[in-house]
Design an enzyme around this catalytic site. Structure first.
Site, PDB file in Angstrom:
ATOM      1  N   ASP A  95       0.834  -1.194   0.000  1.00  0.00           N
ATOM      2  CA  ASP A  95       0.000   0.000   0.000  1.00  0.00           C
ATOM      3  C   ASP A  95       0.870   1.245   0.000  1.00  0.00           C
ATOM      4  O   ASP A  95       1.937   1.284   0.610  1.00  0.00           O
ATOM      5  CB  ASP A  95      -0.865   0.037   1.259  1.00  0.00           C
ATOM      6  CG  ASP A  95      -2.163  -0.713   1.083  1.00  0.00           C
ATOM      7  OD1 ASP A  95      -3.184  -0.082   0.815  1.00  0.00           O
ATOM      8  OD2 ASP A  95      -2.136  -1.962   1.205  1.00  0.00           O
ATOM      9  N   ASP A 195      -3.807   3.806  -1.785  1.00  0.00           N
ATOM     10  CA  ASP A 195      -4.939   3.873  -0.858  1.00  0.00           C
ATOM     11  C   ASP A 195      -5.724   5.185  -0.972  1.00  0.00           C
ATOM     12  O   ASP A 195      -5.129   6.256  -1.101  1.00  0.00           O
ATOM     13  CB  ASP A 195      -4.380   3.734   0.569  1.00  0.00           C
ATOM     14  CG  ASP A 195      -5.447   3.781   1.632  1.00  0.00           C
ATOM     15  OD1 ASP A 195      -6.237   2.834   1.712  1.00  0.00           O
ATOM     16  OD2 ASP A 195      -5.494   4.783   2.386  1.00  0.00           O
ATOM     17  N   GLU A 253      -7.060   2.740  -5.497  1.00  0.00           N
ATOM     18  CA  GLU A 253      -8.269   2.389  -4.743  1.00  0.00           C
ATOM     19  C   GLU A 253      -9.197   3.591  -4.842  1.00  0.00           C
ATOM     20  O   GLU A 253      -9.001   4.590  -4.174  1.00  0.00           O
ATOM     21  CB  GLU A 253      -7.965   2.088  -3.273  1.00  0.00           C
ATOM     22  CG  GLU A 253      -9.193   1.549  -2.556  1.00  0.00           C
ATOM     23  CD  GLU A 253      -9.421   2.109  -1.169  1.00  0.00           C
ATOM     24  OE1 GLU A 253     -10.307   1.602  -0.474  1.00  0.00           O
ATOM     25  OE2 GLU A 253      -8.742   3.066  -0.762  1.00  0.00           O
ATOM     26  N   HIS A 330      -9.957  -6.306   2.680  1.00  0.00           N
ATOM     27  CA  HIS A 330      -9.956  -6.210   4.148  1.00  0.00           C
ATOM     28  C   HIS A 330     -10.998  -5.223   4.682  1.00  0.00           C
ATOM     29  O   HIS A 330     -11.082  -5.041   5.890  1.00  0.00           O
ATOM     30  CB  HIS A 330      -8.560  -5.794   4.600  1.00  0.00           C
ATOM     31  CG  HIS A 330      -8.185  -4.443   4.062  1.00  0.00           C
ATOM     32  ND1 HIS A 330      -7.913  -4.231   2.722  1.00  0.00           N
ATOM     33  CD2 HIS A 330      -8.107  -3.239   4.652  1.00  0.00           C
ATOM     34  CE1 HIS A 330      -7.675  -2.952   2.521  1.00  0.00           C
ATOM     35  NE2 HIS A 330      -7.782  -2.330   3.672  1.00  0.00           N
ATOM     36  N   ASP A 331     -11.727  -4.567   3.824  1.00  0.00           N
ATOM     37  CA  ASP A 331     -12.761  -3.614   4.262  1.00  0.00           C
ATOM     38  C   ASP A 331     -14.172  -4.174   4.115  1.00  0.00           C
ATOM     39  O   ASP A 331     -15.148  -3.461   4.334  1.00  0.00           O
ATOM     40  CB  ASP A 331     -12.672  -2.319   3.437  1.00  0.00           C
ATOM     41  CG  ASP A 331     -11.405  -1.527   3.736  1.00  0.00           C
ATOM     42  OD1 ASP A 331     -10.937  -1.579   4.887  1.00  0.00           O
ATOM     43  OD2 ASP A 331     -10.893  -0.871   2.823  1.00  0.00           O
TER      44      ASP A 331
HETATM   45  C1  GLC Z   1      -8.759   2.509   2.664  1.00  0.00           C
HETATM   46  C2  GLC Z   1      -8.369   1.234   3.366  1.00  0.00           C
HETATM   47  C3  GLC Z   1      -9.046   1.181   4.703  1.00  0.00           C
HETATM   48  C4  GLC Z   1      -8.601   2.365   5.502  1.00  0.00           C
HETATM   49  C5  GLC Z   1      -8.811   3.678   4.730  1.00  0.00           C
HETATM   50  C6  GLC Z   1      -8.059   4.800   5.346  1.00  0.00           C
HETATM   51  O1  GLC Z   1     -10.101   2.582   2.372  1.00  0.00           O
HETATM   52  O2  GLC Z   1      -8.662   0.134   2.576  1.00  0.00           O
HETATM   53  O3  GLC Z   1      -8.793  -0.012   5.384  1.00  0.00           O
HETATM   54  O4  GLC Z   1      -9.314   2.417   6.705  1.00  0.00           O
HETATM   55  O5  GLC Z   1      -8.358   3.600   3.413  1.00  0.00           O
HETATM   56  O6  GLC Z   1      -6.681   4.684   5.094  1.00  0.00           O
END
Ligand code: GLC
Ligand code: CA
Length: 557
Positions: A95, A195, A253, A330-331
């Site tokens: 990441d 991210d 992302e 993971h979310d």
């Molecule tokens: C992204 C990640 C998540 C995190 C967020 C803030 O959405 O996947 O797990 O909480 O960013 O960094």
């Protein structure tokens, strides 16, 4: 373009494998499982954040970008991991968190002094504890602003209060982040999952939103800090400073806020900076997210809507772009519970989900544990959910919802479901560790684990392995990656069926998304069955009788 041919696998380091008996997964633990991953057939690892962090948001709150978090190991361990991955002819990405840092990052500490050199590394505005600079809501809780007494001002933080947003208008911030990216590429990283990338640019007027306020009195107006025009300037510059002349994979992302049109810009040569993006559009097609008052335990997938979503993205991206495809990260909750069945049909449903997604298009990312059919948690108490977003949810609903309802919602929709320890065998703590892990192991580990599935030729794990191997056969790979995708009876509410065609060769997947038998008209001859989750085929000219979660992969040569 090596990444077009990659089979990705996402590792959540804290929950993958603990090598040093402290209940937390670590880098050496990952190294010890590389043979397993290679045997599975994956060729590209994405490892979630392992950087030094106070772990307020499990590592997405970074304190030192260049140092490995001591709970996961040392920088040397990471170098060993990169080398070990490369020795196996696999690749690895990590990441890159560009939007925010931890509030314990030295830049932020310095920034609290208004006369310091770093005073505008973050977004500071006048504001008092109960009187934020504007009415914007954050993603995780109430106001998007937190007051700091030392500076007597408020800083913007669209996630948690311990994750202040960086000020991307500041040239020094942009250069510093580019430096960090180059640092990891120089260490051998093959690229990044970037991210929360759509949020770097904010509405610089910082004017109040006119949208309706939420129950806390703030406006969830994500447009104020998502997908703004200015973002493309930042990305363009970042691309030139970091990626030009490097063969590094860049995945954005872009979450749930990006339209197809935006995604095309993000992945265009001129404006964007990404080879592919992670879109979330297909992740909540059963209406279970955000709905915590409905009594119903199980939300059924809208199979037709799910197909339309994939179709929409395929049509928009197929000709001149590339896509990443995945069921969960993971979310999200575990896909087997979310879209399949984690009770009597777990074996059939998990194999069905595998067939459905991984022959469709793009670069796949399997999420650790998906390949053995891990499911949502069986936690009994709210305090078992050790995650900032779950905690914020509980805090915001405590007064209006019963414990039981909150628990039911979290067990269905919380991202904690994806974060339980990987189930390696049936020994205590599922072979993940020999001490109690940081978060509880799912109680089904005695039946659902790697060791048991390795022994069983009909296991989910062996199905994943076989399907990955099948996908890599040249003819099939060509159909999956470059063939034309057409859905068969896209309106059908229960069956997810498609054809990939290239010349006179075709691959067809037919999947029953439901726990009941469905008769499905199919006006073609039977193909050669290459993947199936039942022993027998119920087919006669013109139709299939598909049992619960039955799914077939056929080829026509
Ligand atoms: C992204 C990640 C998540 C995190 C967020 C803030 O959405 O996947 O797990 O909480 O960013 O960094
Ligand atoms: Ca450990």
């Amino acid at each position: 373009m090596w990444w077009k041919y990659a089979i990705g696998y996402q590792i959540y380091p804290a929950s993958f494998c603990d090598s040093n008996h402290d209940g937390i997964g670590d880098i050496q633990g990952i190294i010890s499982k590389l043979d397993y991953l290679q045997d599975l057939g994956v060729t590209l690892l994405w490892v979630c954040p392992f950087f030094d962090s106070p772990m307020d948001d499990n590592g997405y709150d970074i304190r030192d970008h260049r140092r490995v978090n001591a709970i996961f190991g040392a920088n040397e361990d990471l170098e060993l991991l990169i080398n070990a991955v490369h020795q196996r002819k696999m690749r690895i990405i990590c990441d890159l968190v560009l939007n925010h840092t931890s509030d314990e990052h030295p830049w932020f500490i310095e920034s609290k002094d208004a006369s310091s050199e770093k005073h505008d590394y973050y977004i500071w505005r006048e504001g008092k504890p109960n009187n934020p600079p504007n009415n914007w809501a954050s993603f995780f809780s109430q106001s998007a602003w937190t007051y700091d007494a030392q500076r007597d001002a408020s800083y913007l933080r669209i996630f948690s209060g311990k994750m202040p947003d960086l000020n991307w208008e500041n040239r020094n911030v942009r250069s510093a982040m580019a430096d960090i990216a180059r640092f990891w590429l120089d260490k051998g990283m093959d690229g990044f999952r970037m991210d929360a990338i759509s949020h770097l640019a904010k509405d610089q007027t910082f004017a109040d939103s006119t949208l309706p306020l939420n129950i806390h009195g703030y406006a969830p107006d994500w447009d104020k800090f998502s997908n703004r025009e200015r973002l493309f300037d930042y990305l363009h510059e970042f691309q030139a400073e970091v990626f030009d002349n490097r063969d590094a994979l860049r995945i954005g992302e872009v979450g749930g806020c990006a339209s197809l049109e935006m995604a095309r810009r993000f992945t265009s040569k001129d404006e964007g900076c990404f080879d592919m993006i992670f879109s979330f559009d297909h992740c909540w097609e059963n209406d279970s997210y955000g709905n915590d008052t409905q009594e119903e335990q199980k939300f059924t997938v809208n199979t037709d809507r799910l197909k339309r979503t994939f179709e929409h993205w395929y049509q928009g991206m197929n000709k001149d772009r590339w896509q990443a495809v995945y069921w969960l990260n993971h979310d999200h909750p575990r896909v087997l519970s979310h879209y399949g069945d984690d009770t009597i049909y777990r074996n059939e449903a998990a194999k069905m989900l595998c067939n459905t997604l991984y022959f469709m298009m793009g670069t796949p990312f399997i999420y650790n544990g998906e390949e053995i059919g891990m499911s949502n948690v069986d936690y009994k108490q709210l305090t078992d959910f050790k995650d900032i977003s779950a905690e914020n949810y509980i805090a915001s609903r405590e007064k209006s919802l019963s414990q039981e309802k909150m628990l039911r919602f979290l067990k269905r929709a919380s991202r904690v479901n994806a974060r339980t320890p990987m189930q390696w065998d049936d020994s205590a703590y599922a072979g993940f560790s020999d001490v109690a892990p940081w978060t509880k192991v799912n109680g089904n580990y005695k039946e659902v684990n790697v060791a048991a599935e390795q022994k069983d030729p009909h296991s989910i794990l062996n199905h994943y392995k076989a399907m990955i191997r099948l996908r890599k056969e040249p003819l099939i790979e060509d159909l999956v990656l470059f063939g034309t995708l057409t859905f068969i009876d896209i309106e059908h509410k229960d069956i997810f069926a498609y054809r990939k065609q290239s010349g006179d060769k075709a691959l067809v997947v037919i999947s029953n998304f439901k726990a009941f038998t469905v008769v499905f008209s199919y006006d073609y001859p039977l193909g050669m069955i290459m993947g199936h989750n039942y022993e027998t085929v119920q087919w006669k000219a013109g139709q299939f009788i598909l049992r619960p979660y039955e799914s077939l992969v056929m080829i026509y040569e």
